[in-house]
Design a protein around this motif. Structure first.
Motif, PDB file in Angstrom:
ATOM      1  N   ALA A 117       0.845  -1.192   0.000  1.00 20.99           N
ATOM      2  CA  ALA A 117       0.000   0.000   0.000  1.00 20.99           C
ATOM      3  C   ALA A 117       0.877   1.237   0.000  1.00 20.99           C
ATOM      4  O   ALA A 117       2.002   1.224   0.507  1.00 20.99           O
ATOM      5  N   ARG A 118       0.355   2.290  -0.596  1.00 13.97           N
ATOM      6  CA  ARG A 118       0.978   3.607  -0.430  1.00 13.97           C
ATOM      7  C   ARG A 118       0.156   4.368   0.599  1.00 13.97           C
ATOM      8  O   ARG A 118      -1.066   4.496   0.473  1.00 13.97           O
ATOM      9  N   LEU A 119       0.840   4.885   1.621  1.00 16.99           N
ATOM     10  CA  LEU A 119       0.134   5.525   2.727  1.00 16.99           C
ATOM     11  C   LEU A 119      -0.131   7.006   2.479  1.00 16.99           C
ATOM     12  O   LEU A 119      -1.187   7.515   2.849  1.00 16.99           O
ATOM     13  N   ASP A 120       0.838   7.718   1.903  1.00 14.49           N
ATOM     14  CA  ASP A 120       0.711   9.168   1.793  1.00 14.49           C
ATOM     15  C   ASP A 120      -0.042   9.562   0.541  1.00 14.49           C
ATOM     16  O   ASP A 120      -0.061   8.832  -0.456  1.00 14.49           O
ATOM     17  N   ASP A 121      -0.676  10.745   0.590  1.00 17.77           N
ATOM     18  CA  ASP A 121      -1.465  11.222  -0.548  1.00 17.77           C
ATOM     19  C   ASP A 121      -0.655  12.083  -1.506  1.00 17.77           C
ATOM     20  O   ASP A 121      -1.196  12.624  -2.470  1.00 17.77           O
ATOM     21  N   GLY A 122       0.646  12.247  -1.250  1.00 13.17           N
ATOM     22  CA  GLY A 122       1.510  13.023  -2.140  1.00 13.17           C
ATOM     23  C   GLY A 122       1.562  14.507  -1.847  1.00 13.17           C
ATOM     24  O   GLY A 122       2.345  15.236  -2.463  1.00 13.17           O
ATOM     25  N   SER A 123       0.774  14.967  -0.883  1.00 21.07           N
ATOM     26  CA  SER A 123       0.700  16.411  -0.629  1.00 21.07           C
ATOM     27  C   SER A 123       1.983  16.976  -0.042  1.00 21.07           C
ATOM     28  O   SER A 123       2.222  18.188  -0.119  1.00 21.07           O
ATOM     29  N   GLU A 124       2.838  16.131   0.549  1.00 15.07           N
ATOM     30  CA  GLU A 124       4.080  16.611   1.135  1.00 15.07           C
ATOM     31  C   GLU A 124       5.309  16.076   0.397  1.00 15.07           C
ATOM     32  O   GLU A 124       6.420  16.150   0.909  1.00 15.07           O
ATOM     33  N   SER A 125       5.087  15.582  -0.792  1.00 16.09           N
ATOM     34  CA  SER A 125       6.189  14.943  -1.537  1.00 16.09           C
ATOM     35  C   SER A 125       7.359  15.884  -1.796  1.00 16.09           C
ATOM     36  O   SER A 125       8.519  15.454  -1.812  1.00 16.09           O
ATOM     37  N   ALA A 126       7.083  17.157  -2.001  1.00 18.13           N
ATOM     38  CA  ALA A 126       8.163  18.101  -2.319  1.00 18.13           C
ATOM     39  C   ALA A 126       9.091  18.310  -1.131  1.00 18.13           C
ATOM     40  O   ALA A 126      10.275  18.630  -1.310  1.00 18.13           O
ATOM     41  N   GLN A 127       8.582  18.137   0.092  1.00 15.00           N
ATOM     42  CA  GLN A 127       9.397  18.363   1.287  1.00 15.00           C
ATOM     43  C   GLN A 127       9.839  17.076   1.964  1.00 15.00           C
ATOM     44  O   GLN A 127      10.789  17.074   2.749  1.00 15.00           O
ATOM     45  N   ALA A 128       9.164  15.980   1.670  1.00 18.83           N
ATOM     46  CA  ALA A 128       9.355  14.752   2.437  1.00 18.83           C
ATOM     47  C   ALA A 128      10.398  13.834   1.827  1.00 18.83           C
ATOM     48  O   ALA A 128      10.677  13.881   0.627  1.00 18.83           O
ATOM     49  N   GLU A 129      10.945  12.984   2.687  1.00 15.35           N
ATOM     50  CA  GLU A 129      11.806  11.898   2.246  1.00 15.35           C
ATOM     51  C   GLU A 129      10.945  10.651   2.070  1.00 15.35           C
ATOM     52  O   GLU A 129      10.169  10.293   2.955  1.00 15.35           O
ATOM     53  N   VAL A 130      11.054  10.005   0.930  1.00 13.70           N
ATOM     54  CA  VAL A 130      10.273   8.790   0.681  1.00 13.70           C
ATOM     55  C   VAL A 130      10.788   7.666   1.565  1.00 13.70           C
ATOM     56  O   VAL A 130      11.996   7.478   1.737  1.00 13.70           O
ATOM     57  N   LEU A 131       9.849   6.909   2.125  1.00  7.22           N
ATOM     58  CA  LEU A 131      10.181   5.762   2.961  1.00  7.22           C
ATOM     59  C   LEU A 131       9.488   4.522   2.433  1.00  7.22           C
ATOM     60  O   LEU A 131       8.287   4.547   2.161  1.00  7.22           O
ATOM     61  N   PHE A 132      10.249   3.458   2.275  1.00  6.42           N
ATOM     62  CA  PHE A 132       9.686   2.130   2.024  1.00  6.42           C
ATOM     63  C   PHE A 132       9.957   1.273   3.258  1.00  6.42           C
ATOM     64  O   PHE A 132      11.074   1.242   3.774  1.00  6.42           O
ATOM     65  N   MET A 133       8.935   0.605   3.726  1.00  6.49           N
ATOM     66  CA  MET A 133       9.091  -0.304   4.862  1.00  6.49           C
ATOM     67  C   MET A 133       8.476  -1.637   4.476  1.00  6.49           C
ATOM     68  O   MET A 133       7.396  -1.687   3.872  1.00  6.49           O
ATOM     69  N   GLN A 134       9.170  -2.720   4.813  1.00  5.13           N
ATOM     70  CA  GLN A 134       8.723  -4.042   4.401  1.00  5.13           C
ATOM     71  C   GLN A 134       9.203  -5.098   5.387  1.00  5.13           C
ATOM     72  O   GLN A 134      10.140  -4.889   6.159  1.00  5.13           O
ATOM     73  N   GLY A 135       8.530  -6.235   5.353  1.00  2.00           N
ATOM     74  CA  GLY A 135       8.917  -7.332   6.224  1.00  2.00           C
ATOM     75  C   GLY A 135       7.933  -8.478   6.121  1.00  2.00           C
ATOM     76  O   GLY A 135       7.078  -8.521   5.226  1.00  2.00           O
ATOM     77  N   THR A 136       8.059  -9.413   7.066  1.00  4.26           N
ATOM     78  CA  THR A 136       7.228 -10.611   7.097  1.00  4.26           C
ATOM     79  C   THR A 136       6.580 -10.742   8.466  1.00  4.26           C
ATOM     80  O   THR A 136       7.194 -10.398   9.478  1.00  4.26           O
ATOM     81  N   VAL A 137       5.355 -11.220   8.484  1.00  4.60           N
ATOM     82  CA  VAL A 137       4.681 -11.544   9.737  1.00  4.60           C
ATOM     83  C   VAL A 137       4.829 -13.048   9.960  1.00  4.60           C
ATOM     84  O   VAL A 137       4.448 -13.852   9.107  1.00  4.60           O
ATOM     85  N   TYR A 138       5.403 -13.407  11.109  1.00  9.17           N
ATOM     86  CA  TYR A 138       5.656 -14.814  11.447  1.00  9.17           C
ATOM     87  C   TYR A 138       4.832 -15.223  12.658  1.00  9.17           C
ATOM     88  O   TYR A 138       4.450 -14.387  13.490  1.00  9.17           O
TER      89      TYR A 138
END
Length: 306
Positions: A117-138
């Motif tokens: 999923a993408r969480l942000d709506d893009g409204s702060e993209s010009a100021q923000a640092e993009v973050l990708f977070m991922q993992g596994t549920v065990y």
């Protein structure tokens, strides 16, 4: 007045005046709370003006909807977690992802997707640092859990949360992600910022009297759940934040501070369809199976819904 005398006096008010069957649990709790409060008034010589000032403070905190903020600020929500950890340890549950406080800013009903999923709506993209977070549920034995639900929410660059901040779009920075066939989840968002209690608000007013700040480190909240497993309430803190181990809400815990990788490889950037470096966090969740010896992991409390 002695503590014994206070106990007898409060019993005469709370218990002996009952003229019909009482709820024994409620009666026991009220008896204890009123007795302890009376003992505090006696021991600390609390004056009537001080008492009514305190009551007015609580009234205003309730009107401002800050009691949910004051609770973690005084350590009470952390104390509930400590007791839950102890109860799970007594039931033989150890090695799962640490829990930590929920806080008051969850909103039910976030859009749901599978795997990503993408969480942000893009409204702060010009100021923000993009973050990708991922993992596994065990599960507790290390088996990936397909179909687990990862609910995630965090603040924007101003330290504000959608729904409570009406300037943000509906469910900005809030999503529910169902893990894929391999138990994996991933989301794209922006690197959150820490925030502080509202200046001049009820919580910060009391913290000022206690000589404390009201700042939180940047963090991301999670509910993680799966059929046949205990629901996990937790959050990760962003490593390097100045308040990482000085959180006014006492939510920082070992095991919940994953490394943040800065990705500047052109091929990796292009693969993400980006034009600038981004940050990446790997974090796995480990859930306990249901256990009849441990108290319920699902906490019943008022929550917002949109």
């Amino acid at each position: 007045m002695t503590h014994n005398e206070i106990d007898q006096l409060v019993k005469s008010w709370i218990v002996d005046t009952a003229t019909r069957p009482a709820n024994p649990r409620v009666q026991a709790i009220v008896l204890r709370l009123v007795s302890d409060l009376c003992k505090t008034i006696e021991d600390l010589d609390i004056q009537p003006s001080e008492f009514w000032t305190g009551l007015d403070y609580l009234t205003n905190a309730g009107k401002a909807n800050e009691l949910g903020l004051l609770t973690p600020g005084l350590g009470l929500e952390r104390f509930l977690d400590i007791r839950a950890d102890e109860a799970e340890a007594r039931a033989g549950l150890q090695g799962g992802t640490p829990r930590t406080i929920e806080g008051p800013l969850y909103v039910a009903g976030a859009p749901e997707s599978t795997g990503y999923a993408r969480l942000d709506d893009g409204s702060e993209s010009a100021q923000a640092e993009v973050l990708f977070m991922q993992g596994t549920v065990y599960d507790a034995e290390g088996k990936p859990l397909s179909g687990a639900k990862v609910e995630v929410w965090h603040a924007n660059l101003m330290g504000n949360y959608s729904f409570f901040d009406q300037s943000q779009s509906h469910f900005n920075l809030r999503r529910s992600i169902v893990t894929d066939a391999d138990g994996r989840y991933q989301f794209r968002s922006i690197m959150p910022k820490g925030y502080g209690c509202p200046p001049g608000g009820s919580t910060q007013t009391l913290l000022d009297q206690l000589g404390r700040h009201g700042q939180r480190p940047a963090h991301i909240h999670f509910f993680v759940s799966a059929d046949g497993h205990r629901k996990l309430t937790t959050q990760i803190n962003i490593d390097g934040d100045e308040y990482l181990w000085d959180d006014f809400a006492f939510a920082s815990r070992e095991g919940l501070i994953p490394a943040v990788s800065k990705v500047d490889d052109p091929a990796a950037i292009a693969q993400k369809d980006l034009r600038q470096p981004y940050s990446s966090i790997d974090f796995d969740f480990r859930l306990y199976g249901e256990n009849q010896s441990a108290p319920a992991a699902e906490v019943e409390r008022p929550r917002a819904a949109a």
